[in-house]
Design an enzyme around this catalytic site. Sequence first.
Site: not given
Length: 400
Positions: A208-209
């Site tokens: 993810g980020n």
Amino acid sequence: MLKNKKIILGITGSIAACKAAYLIRALVRKGAEVQVVITPAGKEFITPLTLSTLSRNPVISDFFSNRDGSWHSHVELGLWADAMLIAPATATTIGKMAHGIADNMLVTTYLSCKAPVFIAPAMDLDMFAHPATQQNLSTLRSFGNYIIEPAEGELASRLEGKGRMEEPDRIVEQLENFFTYQNSLQKKKILITAGPTYERIDPVRFIGNYSSGKMGFALAEACARRGAEVTLISGPVSLSAKHPNIRRIDVESAGEMYQAAIEVFPGVHAAILCAAVADYRPEAVMPEKIKRENKEDMTLDLTANKDIAASLGAIRRKGQVLAGFALETTDELINAGSKLRKKNLDFIVLNSLREPGAGFRIDTNKISILDNKGEVTDYPLKSKQEAASDVVDKLITLLK
Ligand code: PMT
């Protein structure tokens, strides 16, 4: 744009209350009707006589009139207004508004107000920077209120820093801008993507980020407030979209975001792609949790996701406006310009992680807009709400 607009001006106990006199004069000169509501502490800094003379209306401070015992209806007042402006707003009033502590006429009116609310904080720099104040401001933003960022300069404490109430002319300008653009997107359908994407590795892990969705949600609200019908495709975030004109589609992965965007895009007039989409996903998703099993190294094979912006850029109709974002860490303008061209966008909003106050998770952003005519416009550091307004103003010029 302020002619005949009904404005509630809330005044609280700050030395900046003296600027309220200029504020009222500027609003009245523009044709607005101003009703002042002042807190008991506010009256220590400026007299109701001054305020009622300038606003040409009796000033309201208490729940009932001492003379005849009649009630001042905060509900009626809240419904009467086209906008409520609290200037100056102290840390105490901001805290009360954020937590619904309705122990004075100003906060009860705020809680009853259906109109847009603008808040111009004024306080000492350390009070403004304190996490309690910042969290309260964040809460008010999440309610859809507009925060008019204080300016930097000399404060009443003689210290220098951020906390001075914005100048009356600038506050009036922001109200004017709001009313100018209020219905400028009526009958327009806009697609916004927001937040991160999660690319599953196994049942408990993902790639993810750090995107929180704040920038994308601010864009959705800014479009909806201007009258647009918004479809907001969001990755996993913990935000809620407030405006009734926003239809939200929740997705998890880049693949799901792509599917949703491809389906929605043909029916919209414009799209702003703000999501931080993973460029790669694991080639295979493990059905069970991957065990460590004493292995020191582990390799994950990745495969490319579809580029949503480029795909929409390839199928866009004439007249459809397409905008993207570029989050950069080096060679910002060159990289953003290259994305603008490769993805066939009308404009791209550059934000750089090298700029303090810009990027993921925080409530502010510093943007530059590059368009396909080669024009670059730099904006100062602003709240994400204000930055969103700038982006939407650019969009409106292209939709015309
Ligand atoms: O959510 P916040 O915490 O408020 O943070 C906001 C933000 C920093 C995420 C936002 O302002 C931002 O910069 N979003 C774009 C981030 C990004 O992924 O940039 P990029 O340079 O990798 O992508 C360029 C453009 O292509 C973007 O419009 C992106 O949505 C789009 N893209 C990228 C990859 C992909 N597979 N599909 C895409 O559509």
